[in-house]
Scaffold this active site. Structure first.
Site, PDB file in Angstrom:
ATOM      1  N   ARG A  12      20.888  94.706 -50.503  1.00 51.60           N
ATOM      2  CA  ARG A  12      20.524  94.641 -49.082  1.00 51.60           C
ATOM      3  C   ARG A  12      19.516  95.716 -48.666  1.00 51.60           C
ATOM      4  O   ARG A  12      18.817  95.550 -47.670  1.00 51.60           O
ATOM      5  CB  ARG A  12      21.787  94.772 -48.218  1.00 51.60           C
ATOM      6  CG  ARG A  12      22.815  93.659 -48.440  1.00 51.60           C
ATOM      7  CD  ARG A  12      22.336  92.322 -47.912  1.00 51.60           C
ATOM      8  NE  ARG A  12      23.291  91.254 -48.173  1.00 51.60           N
ATOM      9  CZ  ARG A  12      24.305  90.941 -47.382  1.00 51.60           C
ATOM     10  NH1 ARG A  12      24.516  91.647 -46.284  1.00 51.60           N
ATOM     11  NH2 ARG A  12      25.106  89.957 -47.691  1.00 51.60           N
ATOM     12  N   CYS A  38      32.578  99.312 -41.377  1.00 53.94           N
ATOM     13  CA  CYS A  38      31.624  98.262 -40.982  1.00 53.94           C
ATOM     14  C   CYS A  38      31.760  97.848 -39.525  1.00 53.94           C
ATOM     15  O   CYS A  38      30.799  97.355 -38.929  1.00 53.94           O
ATOM     16  CB  CYS A  38      31.850  97.010 -41.835  1.00 53.94           C
ATOM     17  SG  CYS A  38      31.695  97.241 -43.600  1.00 53.94           S
ATOM     18  N   HIS A  69      27.726  97.044 -50.467  1.00 52.21           N
ATOM     19  CA  HIS A  69      27.091  98.213 -49.876  1.00 52.21           C
ATOM     20  C   HIS A  69      27.604  99.489 -50.539  1.00 52.21           C
ATOM     21  O   HIS A  69      28.663  99.474 -51.185  1.00 52.21           O
ATOM     22  CB  HIS A  69      27.400  98.307 -48.365  1.00 52.21           C
ATOM     23  CG  HIS A  69      26.736  97.269 -47.536  1.00 52.21           C
ATOM     24  ND1 HIS A  69      27.432  96.469 -46.652  1.00 52.21           N
ATOM     25  CD2 HIS A  69      25.441  96.891 -47.437  1.00 52.21           C
ATOM     26  CE1 HIS A  69      26.588  95.658 -46.042  1.00 52.21           C
ATOM     27  NE2 HIS A  69      25.374  95.881 -46.502  1.00 52.21           N
ATOM     28  N   GLU A 123      27.961  98.061 -37.945  1.00 54.31           N
ATOM     29  CA  GLU A 123      27.455  99.267 -38.603  1.00 54.31           C
ATOM     30  C   GLU A 123      26.150  99.018 -39.343  1.00 54.31           C
ATOM     31  O   GLU A 123      25.312  99.930 -39.466  1.00 54.31           O
ATOM     32  CB  GLU A 123      28.501  99.798 -39.584  1.00 54.31           C
ATOM     33  CG  GLU A 123      28.042 101.048 -40.332  1.00 54.31           C
ATOM     34  CD  GLU A 123      29.016 101.484 -41.401  1.00 54.31           C
ATOM     35  OE1 GLU A 123      29.379 102.673 -41.402  1.00 54.31           O
ATOM     36  OE2 GLU A 123      29.406 100.646 -42.234  1.00 54.31           O
ATOM     37  N   ASP A 124      25.944  97.796 -39.824  1.00 55.58           N
ATOM     38  CA  ASP A 124      24.762  97.512 -40.630  1.00 55.58           C
ATOM     39  C   ASP A 124      23.468  97.518 -39.832  1.00 55.58           C
ATOM     40  O   ASP A 124      22.385  97.524 -40.412  1.00 55.58           O
ATOM     41  CB  ASP A 124      24.916  96.155 -41.328  1.00 55.58           C
ATOM     42  CG  ASP A 124      25.961  96.192 -42.427  1.00 55.58           C
ATOM     43  OD1 ASP A 124      26.078  97.235 -43.093  1.00 55.58           O
ATOM     44  OD2 ASP A 124      26.670  95.176 -42.607  1.00 55.58           O
ATOM     45  N   ASP A 157      27.994  87.336 -39.000  1.00 55.80           N
ATOM     46  CA  ASP A 157      28.295  88.678 -39.507  1.00 55.80           C
ATOM     47  C   ASP A 157      28.137  89.776 -38.455  1.00 55.80           C
ATOM     48  O   ASP A 157      28.225  90.955 -38.781  1.00 55.80           O
ATOM     49  CB  ASP A 157      27.379  88.996 -40.696  1.00 55.80           C
ATOM     50  CG  ASP A 157      27.723  88.190 -41.933  1.00 55.80           C
ATOM     51  OD1 ASP A 157      28.825  88.397 -42.468  1.00 55.80           O
ATOM     52  OD2 ASP A 157      26.897  87.358 -42.360  1.00 55.80           O
ATOM     53  N   ARG A 181      20.736  88.028 -40.730  1.00 56.34           N
ATOM     54  CA  ARG A 181      21.371  89.057 -39.922  1.00 56.34           C
ATOM     55  C   ARG A 181      20.389  89.839 -39.050  1.00 56.34           C
ATOM     56  O   ARG A 181      20.802  90.696 -38.269  1.00 56.34           O
ATOM     57  CB  ARG A 181      22.132  90.031 -40.825  1.00 56.34           C
ATOM     58  CG  ARG A 181      23.247  89.387 -41.664  1.00 56.34           C
ATOM     59  CD  ARG A 181      24.207  90.425 -42.183  1.00 56.34           C
ATOM     60  NE  ARG A 181      24.827  91.161 -41.091  1.00 56.34           N
ATOM     61  CZ  ARG A 181      25.577  92.243 -41.262  1.00 56.34           C
ATOM     62  NH1 ARG A 181      25.780  92.729 -42.471  1.00 56.34           N
ATOM     63  NH2 ARG A 181      26.105  92.856 -40.216  1.00 56.34           N
ATOM     64  N   LEU A 211      28.552  85.984 -44.711  1.00 60.56           N
ATOM     65  CA  LEU A 211      28.075  86.037 -46.088  1.00 60.56           C
ATOM     66  C   LEU A 211      29.077  86.719 -47.010  1.00 60.56           C
ATOM     67  O   LEU A 211      29.742  87.676 -46.605  1.00 60.56           O
ATOM     68  CB  LEU A 211      26.742  86.816 -46.142  1.00 60.56           C
ATOM     69  CG  LEU A 211      25.591  86.253 -45.300  1.00 60.56           C
ATOM     70  CD1 LEU A 211      24.411  87.222 -45.335  1.00 60.56           C
ATOM     71  CD2 LEU A 211      25.171  84.881 -45.822  1.00 60.56           C
TER      72      LEU A 211
END
Length: 407
Positions: free
Chosen positions: A286, A401, A316, A220-221, A215, A240, A172
């Site tokens: 997000r 990330c 972010h 980290e997300d 992704d 995701r 994305l």
């Protein structure tokens, strides 16, 4: 999974045993001190009598707290409180009833009434002590034992990483134009990133690959670590959300206690910046308000304060700002909505210079595509390890990330 449940079993056993022993000893001490104010000096017989009176109650309390801890009651303070109240009431009541009936007293309404009376009399102090200790000291001890590796191995530094998916180029993009991604170069850059972490003294652990989740390399997300507790996120992009499964398994294998963000809350790990005991959370595309509220509720008992930060110009929060080891927040001002929210803010001259991975008190990892920012950080006395992550930057990624750091 076996070792995780094994740790939970041992942790609940230790916590329950210590709580009960402390309360049992406190009862003996309380009656002993109370007898000092009486007309006769206390004797060893008194200690034995008090210990015998509470022995069965303590055994029952131990079993109840052990089972409660094993099934998850110590995971949250309020469930630990409920477990403590139930054990505090049931253990003295059942213990007194069994002692009375074994001594020849018939089980009757009068006996039940008498037992209930002891909860407001001789057993009251015991019940209060169990209720108070279980969600406080007992839960703390449970978490220490369950997370022994992360609590006591202070030199332990682990970085979770995830190999790029085969369809990485389909990742994305939101705030930048899409560019072609060289998958082969991205793989080589990822290898160099992992090698840089290893050379800096970090143990790298690969999360199970997810070759169809474009992704997923931005691991980290999917989680945020607070000491021995990991918060599993609910990514804001629905495509995701399947990524968290592999991360959760990897974090559980590391012995961390897991919490999670639940719908309708959403939270991306890239929106969470920890500076000491302050947790800045980006409220943007997000991460929503409910996700921030849930995170605040989860980490406040751990000693953290959550500060919400508006994010409208970047994907972010950590696309716009990160922090140096001394707590100074650095960021590229054109994409920072409100720099005054941070206690100490230092602007950097390049968009890709906003992100640093803190490797130690004097060493950070930065992107090689921001040479002026690297020079600025080096001029502040830090050692900077540079890595080329240009292919991931095309997908709004940065050095933070690509890993989850566990200290």
């Amino acid at each position: 999974m076996t070792s995780s449940w094994g740790r939970r079993l041992i942790a609940s056993l230790v916590a329950a045993l210590v709580v009960v022993l402390v309360v049992h000893a406190a009862m003996i001490a309380a009656f002993y001190v109370g007898s000092l104010a009486g007309s006769s000096a206390p004797s060893g017989a008194l200690i034995v009598a008090v210990s015998n009176y509470f022995s069965l109650t303590s055994v029952i309390a131990f079993v109840l707290l052990w089972v409660a801890g094993f099934v998850g009651a110590f995971d949250r303070w309020w469930t630990a409180l409920i477990a403590g109240v139930l054990a505090a009431v049931l253990a003295p009541a059942v213990g007194t009833i069994l002692t009375a009936t074994s001594g020849g007293s018939p089980f009757s309404g009068d006996l039940i009434a008498a037992v209930l009376g002891t909860l407001l009399g001789i057993n009251l102090l015991y019940a209060v002590a169990v209720t108070a200790l279980t969600p406080t000291f007992g839960r703390w001890l449970f978490r220490v034992v369950e997370g022994t590796r992360s609590r006591f191995e202070t030199d332990r530094k682990v970085a979770l990483v995830r190999i790029p998916a085969g369809n990485l180029a389909e990742g994305l993009v939101t705030h930048i134009d899409r560019e072609p991604v060289d998958a082969e170069l991205a793989d080589a850059q990822w290898d160099a990133y992992v090698a840089a972490l290893s050379e800096a003294g970090w143990q790298t652990v690969e999360v199970t690959s997810a070759d169809t989740l474009a992704d997923s390399v931005f691991v980290e997300d999917t989680a945020v670590v607070f000491g021995d507790t990991a918060v599993i996120t609910l990514p804001g992009a629905e495509s995701r959300r399947a990524e968290v499964v592999g991360t959760e398994a990897a974090l559980r294998a590391q012995g961390l206690r897991l919490e999670r963000i639940e719908a309708p809350g959403t939270l991306d790990g890239g929106d969470v910046l920890k500076v000491g005991s302050t947790v800045y959370v980006g409220r943007g595309g997000r991460t929503n308000a409910e996700g921030i509220r849930q995170l605040r509720a989860l980490v406040a008992p751990l000693g953290y304060t959550v500060v919400a930060v508006p994010i409208t110009k970047a994907l972010h929060l950590k696309t716009a700002v990160t922090a140096l080891p001394d707590g100074t927040v650095i960021g590229y001002e054109p994409i920072v909505d409100e720099p005054r929210v941070f206690e100490r803010f230092l602007p950097v001259p390049e968009a890709h210079g906003t992100a640093v991975v803190v490797l130690s008190d004097d060493t950070v990892l930065m992107s090689s595509s921001a040479p002026q920012s690297v020079a600025l950080v080096e001029d502040l006395g830090y050692t900077v390890i540079q890595v080329d992550i240009s292919e991931f930057e095309k997908l709004e990624g940065c050095v933070t990330c690509l890993s989850i750091r566990i200290r």
